[in-house]
Design an enzyme around this catalytic site. Structure first.
Site, PDB file in Angstrom:
ATOM      1  N   LYS A  19       0.833  -1.201   0.000  1.00  0.00           N
ATOM      2  CA  LYS A  19       0.000   0.000   0.000  1.00  0.00           C
ATOM      3  C   LYS A  19       0.870   1.254   0.000  1.00  0.00           C
ATOM      4  O   LYS A  19       0.608   2.210  -0.741  1.00  0.00           O
ATOM      5  CB  LYS A  19      -0.943   0.003   1.215  1.00  0.00           C
ATOM      6  CG  LYS A  19      -2.168  -0.873   1.044  1.00  0.00           C
ATOM      7  CD  LYS A  19      -2.942  -1.029   2.334  1.00  0.00           C
ATOM      8  CE  LYS A  19      -3.534   0.260   2.815  1.00  0.00           C
ATOM      9  NZ  LYS A  19      -4.353   0.066   4.030  1.00  0.00           N
ATOM     10  N   LYS A  23       0.907   3.653  -3.261  1.00  0.00           N
ATOM     11  CA  LYS A  23       0.491   5.041  -3.050  1.00  0.00           C
ATOM     12  C   LYS A  23       1.643   5.996  -3.380  1.00  0.00           C
ATOM     13  O   LYS A  23       1.423   7.118  -3.835  1.00  0.00           O
ATOM     14  CB  LYS A  23       0.041   5.241  -1.601  1.00  0.00           C
ATOM     15  CG  LYS A  23      -1.300   4.608  -1.265  1.00  0.00           C
ATOM     16  CD  LYS A  23      -1.653   4.805   0.200  1.00  0.00           C
ATOM     17  CE  LYS A  23      -2.982   4.157   0.550  1.00  0.00           C
ATOM     18  NZ  LYS A  23      -3.332   4.321   1.996  1.00  0.00           N
ATOM     19  N   GLY A  24       2.870   5.526  -3.143  1.00  0.00           N
ATOM     20  CA  GLY A  24       4.045   6.337  -3.459  1.00  0.00           C
ATOM     21  C   GLY A  24       4.144   6.630  -4.942  1.00  0.00           C
ATOM     22  O   GLY A  24       4.644   7.689  -5.342  1.00  0.00           O
ATOM     23  N   LYS A  54     -13.382 -20.262   0.119  1.00  0.00           N
ATOM     24  CA  LYS A  54     -12.561 -20.494  -1.075  1.00  0.00           C
ATOM     25  C   LYS A  54     -11.933 -21.894  -1.044  1.00  0.00           C
ATOM     26  O   LYS A  54     -11.812 -22.554  -2.073  1.00  0.00           O
ATOM     27  CB  LYS A  54     -11.455 -19.429  -1.124  1.00  0.00           C
ATOM     28  CG  LYS A  54     -10.926 -19.091  -2.499  1.00  0.00           C
ATOM     29  CD  LYS A  54     -11.928 -18.342  -3.331  1.00  0.00           C
ATOM     30  CE  LYS A  54     -11.354 -17.825  -4.640  1.00  0.00           C
ATOM     31  NZ  LYS A  54     -10.545 -16.624  -4.490  1.00  0.00           N
ATOM     32  N   ASP A  74      -5.141 -14.753  -3.629  1.00  0.00           N
ATOM     33  CA  ASP A  74      -5.633 -13.421  -3.253  1.00  0.00           C
ATOM     34  C   ASP A  74      -5.866 -13.291  -1.747  1.00  0.00           C
ATOM     35  O   ASP A  74      -6.693 -12.487  -1.310  1.00  0.00           O
ATOM     36  CB  ASP A  74      -6.916 -13.086  -4.014  1.00  0.00           C
ATOM     37  CG  ASP A  74      -8.067 -14.023  -3.673  1.00  0.00           C
ATOM     38  OD1 ASP A  74      -7.811 -15.152  -3.170  1.00  0.00           O
ATOM     39  OD2 ASP A  74      -9.236 -13.639  -3.903  1.00  0.00           O
ATOM     40  N   ARG A  79      -6.318  -3.065  -4.307  1.00  0.00           N
ATOM     41  CA  ARG A  79      -7.061  -2.496  -5.429  1.00  0.00           C
ATOM     42  C   ARG A  79      -6.466  -1.141  -5.768  1.00  0.00           C
ATOM     43  O   ARG A  79      -6.208  -0.328  -4.882  1.00  0.00           O
ATOM     44  CB  ARG A  79      -8.543  -2.334  -5.088  1.00  0.00           C
ATOM     45  CG  ARG A  79      -9.289  -3.644  -5.045  1.00  0.00           C
ATOM     46  CD  ARG A  79     -10.749  -3.451  -4.719  1.00  0.00           C
ATOM     47  NE  ARG A  79     -11.389  -4.740  -4.495  1.00  0.00           N
ATOM     48  CZ  ARG A  79     -12.494  -4.908  -3.782  1.00  0.00           C
ATOM     49  NH1 ARG A  79     -13.081  -3.859  -3.237  1.00  0.00           N
ATOM     50  NH2 ARG A  79     -13.009  -6.111  -3.615  1.00  0.00           N
ATOM     51  N   GLU A 141      -2.803 -10.473  -4.924  1.00  0.00           N
ATOM     52  CA  GLU A 141      -3.570 -10.090  -6.114  1.00  0.00           C
ATOM     53  C   GLU A 141      -3.803  -8.584  -6.093  1.00  0.00           C
ATOM     54  O   GLU A 141      -4.230  -8.021  -5.089  1.00  0.00           O
ATOM     55  CB  GLU A 141      -4.921 -10.805  -6.149  1.00  0.00           C
ATOM     56  CG  GLU A 141      -5.749 -10.447  -7.375  1.00  0.00           C
ATOM     57  CD  GLU A 141      -7.117 -11.098  -7.367  1.00  0.00           C
ATOM     58  OE1 GLU A 141      -7.311 -12.071  -8.126  1.00  0.00           O
ATOM     59  OE2 GLU A 141      -7.994 -10.630  -6.601  1.00  0.00           O
TER      60      GLU A 141
END
Length: 226
Positions: A19, A23-24, A54, A74, A79, A141
């Site tokens: 993340k 984001k960087g 699953k 996943d 996302r 994922e």
């Protein structure tokens, strides 16, 4: 620490680190005053209940194992949201070029949508997590989609839980219609991409210029009040 906590800890670390890194990428575009193909990034580790569901579908034992880690890629999920459909391929290229991750599989559900109407681009990556016991390679994922695709997918996901995957025919048809409407919206927005980005840039610059004035105005009002 229990078996599952120990098993999932590297996944939590992977999501946290990815993340920050993803984001960087957006921040770097902003620093260069360039339109970013990335709108925002989210991430999560799949809950145990979802891992259990699953494992039943896959026909594997519900227990921490290399088999489960391989068959459910996943468990760590991220996302990346884009404003425009064209941005998705750009983001995929950025991921392919990175040296800190290895792309092991790609699934294009945009050019080849699912029967339900679902659209998104899935990239399965291998990511090295550093632990006190050494390096562990984690599968994760990354789903890349537009905001419109994400809105549709979120609604479909909620309805899927309600109906346990068996939708009434009327709901199924309306979801398919809504998916096409969302995609048409994406296509129309792509046609006026230049106008949209110019307007967003103007709005951002206007906010930066007006913010100091607003602060000065508040100071003057407080001064008069005294």
């Amino acid at each position: 620490m229990g078996q599952w906590e120990r098993f999932l800890e590297p996944y939590k670390q992977a999501v946290s680190e990815l993340k920050v890194k993803l984001k960087g990428m957006r921040s770097q575009y902003e620093m260069e005053n360039t339109n970013s193909p990335i709108e925002f990034v989210t991430g999560r580790v799949k809950p145990l209940a979802s891992i259990y569901d699953k494992s039943l579908i896959k026909g594997i034992a519900f227990e921490p194992s290399e088999t489960l880690a391989k068959e459910i890629p996943d468990i760590a999920g991220l996302r990346m949201m884009c404003q425009f459909v064209d941005d998705i391929e750009h983001v995929v290229e950025l991921l392919r070029a990175r040296k800190d991750i290895k792309v092991v599989e790609e699934r294009d559900y945009i050019s080849h949508k699912k029967q339900s109407g679902y659209r998104s681009y899935h990239v399965i990556i291998e990511y090295p997590v550093q632990t006190i016991h050494g390096e562990i390679n984690i599968l994760a994922e990354i789903q890349i989609r537009t905001l419109a695709m994400n809105f549709w997918a979120s609604i479909e996901h909620s309805l899927n839980y309600k109906y346990k995957g068996i939708f009434p025919e009327e709901i199924k048809k309306r979801l398919q219609f809504a998916a096409e409407a969302a995609f048409r919206l994406d296509e129309e927005m792509s046609l006026i991409r230049g106008e949209i980005q110019e307007a967003q840039k103007y709005f951002s610059e206007y906010k930066e210029l007006s913010t100091p004035r607003i602060h000065e105005s508040h100071k003057e009002e407080r001064g008069r009040a005294r």
